[in-house]
Design an enzyme around this catalytic site. Structure first.
Site, PDB file in Angstrom:
ATOM      1  N   GLY A 241     -63.994   6.228  60.350  1.00 39.98           N
ATOM      2  CA  GLY A 241     -65.094   5.588  61.057  1.00 39.98           C
ATOM      3  C   GLY A 241     -66.331   5.385  60.215  1.00 39.98           C
ATOM      4  N   GLY A 285     -61.131   3.787  56.168  1.00 41.97           N
ATOM      5  CA  GLY A 285     -60.449   2.501  56.029  1.00 41.97           C
ATOM      6  C   GLY A 285     -61.450   1.448  55.617  1.00 41.97           C
ATOM      7  CB  CYS A 352     -58.068 -25.767  70.649  1.00 39.92           C
ATOM      8  SG  CYS A 352     -58.507 -26.801  72.059  1.00 39.92           S
TER       9      CYS A 352
END
Length: 429
Positions: A241, A285, A352
């Site tokens: 984290g 990470g 889209c």
């Protein structure tokens, strides 16, 4: 200090490694992910040194979900990293990248029995998330005496978005703190040998307070388990984290203060509960790979509607974070790096969907069709979350090392859209 994104500029162009981003875009096309190998290594060694200088028995488990490029995992393996795997696929990828099973910790959630069987067969450390998983693991052959760990919910939550909070009363992760003693005792009764405890409270943490609270809470839980039923922990895993600045005014994580406070608390709690000197595990990470990569995308449309838009050649199928989390990614003009921002404009993707925006009212230089934009800090939870939505093939990814460049993921073609598909014979008549 205020973070400046540490971009390299030569001749008004963005430089990645020692290579002009514009040359990369010209040779490999856009959209294009470009990752700098040296930054990954620097990030790893900076964080490892900050922790291990204060507690040498440290293992950094790279959170593979941040970026599962084999080349990235190879780089970190060569630096001595362990792996935090959250799926059998990540176990497989880590083994393929050269990690030995003893350097892989598998922390799944809502795992199937088949997934537990695979993890057991590979010999990785299994970190269980529920009583259900414990009971089902006990029915699998050759698990008696197996060393295992448990993830606990320390009732501390943190994160930049509610979808990134992994602790607290609403979290789906981990066993309840007040049932930890019971669960560890049940594991012993079933013939297992519990050796670890794990927690994770959230993502993109830039200050020490919530992490310190999580460490304190988990250490109290571990201390209680140790004292009441005699579990001797080989490791205590505090998850990851650790954040990086995404916005220009955000401060970098103060590693010296952060690690000093955490290690001091860790040592004091070990002494308080007489737990010896178990290994400390952390699971970065984003911190390792987040700022190592940029997404290059070409402006193909300038449109003055009720708002002014710069339309680019990728969308949230390529980089999902702004749409999914409302995340900020700084954007620079890679072919005109020294131009001053003069107007607010929306940077819109080509999917889209009305939510396909990389930036709203972003202060930018006056953009022109053909400009090359670099979306910064796109190394974590970027390519790994990419999709083929709108039947758009995924982009290429290249890794640079100073003046060297290698394609580490090829650009998909239209034919790749149909991998694994089959049309029933009756529909071909």
């Amino acid at each position: 200090m205020v973070y400046d994104f540490n971009t390299k500029i030569e001749n008004d162009h963005l430089i990645i490694g020692d290579i002009d981003a514009n040359d990369l875009a010209k040779e490999y096309g856009t959209p294009l992910y470009v990752i700098d190998e040296e930054k990954i290594r620097d990030n790893y060694n900076k964080l490892y040194t900050a922790f291990s200088s204060k507690y040498p028995d440290l293992h950094m488990c790279y959170a593979a979900k941040a970026n599962t490029s084999l080349a990235v995992m190879k780089v970190l393996e060569s630096e001595g990293s362990y792996i935090d795997a959250v799926s059998p696929g990540e176990i497989y990828t880590a083994l393929l990248a050269g990690y030995s099973p003893d350097r892989i910790v598998f922390t799944g959630n809502n795992v199937t029995t088949e997934e537990l069987e695979y993890a057991n067969e590979t010999g990785v450390t299994i970190n269980l998330d529920s009583i259900s998983a414990l009971e089902r693991l006990s029915t699998i052959e050759n698990t008696k005496g197996k060393e295992i760990s448990f993830r606990v919910n320390p009732m501390v939550e943190a994160g930049h978005h509610e979808h990134c909070i992994t602790g607290g009363p609403k979290s789906k992760f981990g066993i309840k703190e007040d049932e930890a003693v019971e669960v560890y005792q049940r594991a012993i009764d079933l013939g297992f040998k519990p050796i670890g405890m794990h927690s994770h409270i959230g993502s993109e943490i830039l200050e020490s307070e919530p992490f310190m609270l999580a460490v304190e809470t988990m250490m109290d839980i571990a201390g209680k388990v140790h004292q009441e039923i005699g579990v001797d922990f080989k490791f205590l895993d505090f998850g990851g984290g650790f954040g990086i600045p995404y916005e220009p005014e955000e401060e970098e994580l103060d590693l010296e203060t952060f690690t000093s406070d955490i290690i001091a608390l860790y040592k004091s709690k070990l002494e308080e509960y007489d737990m010896g000197s178990p290994s400390m595990y952390i699971e970065p990470g984003r911190f390792l790979v987040g700022n190592s990569e940029v997404l290059l995308t070409r402006v193909n449309t300038i449109k003055q509607s009720y708002r002014k838009f710069a339309g680019v050649d990728c969308g949230f199928n390529t980089l999902l974070r702004p749409t999914m989390y409302g995340s900020y990614h700084h954007i620079v003009v890679a072919n005109r790096m020294n131009d001053e921002p003069v107007e607010k404009i929306d940077v819109a993707g080509n999917v889209c969907e009305s939510g396909d925006l990389f930036a709203r009212d972003r202060l930018m230089p006056e953009l022109e069709e053909g400009d090359l934009l670099a979306i910064l800090n796109a190394g974590a939870y970027a390519y790994t979350m990419a999709s083929q939505y709108n039947s758009r093939p995924r982009p290429a990814e290249v890794m640079v090392n100073k003046e060297e460049v290698d394609v580490i993921r090829r650009r998909e073609s239209f034919s790749d859209l149909f991998n694994g598909q089959h049309v029933p014979t009756r529909l071909l008549k």
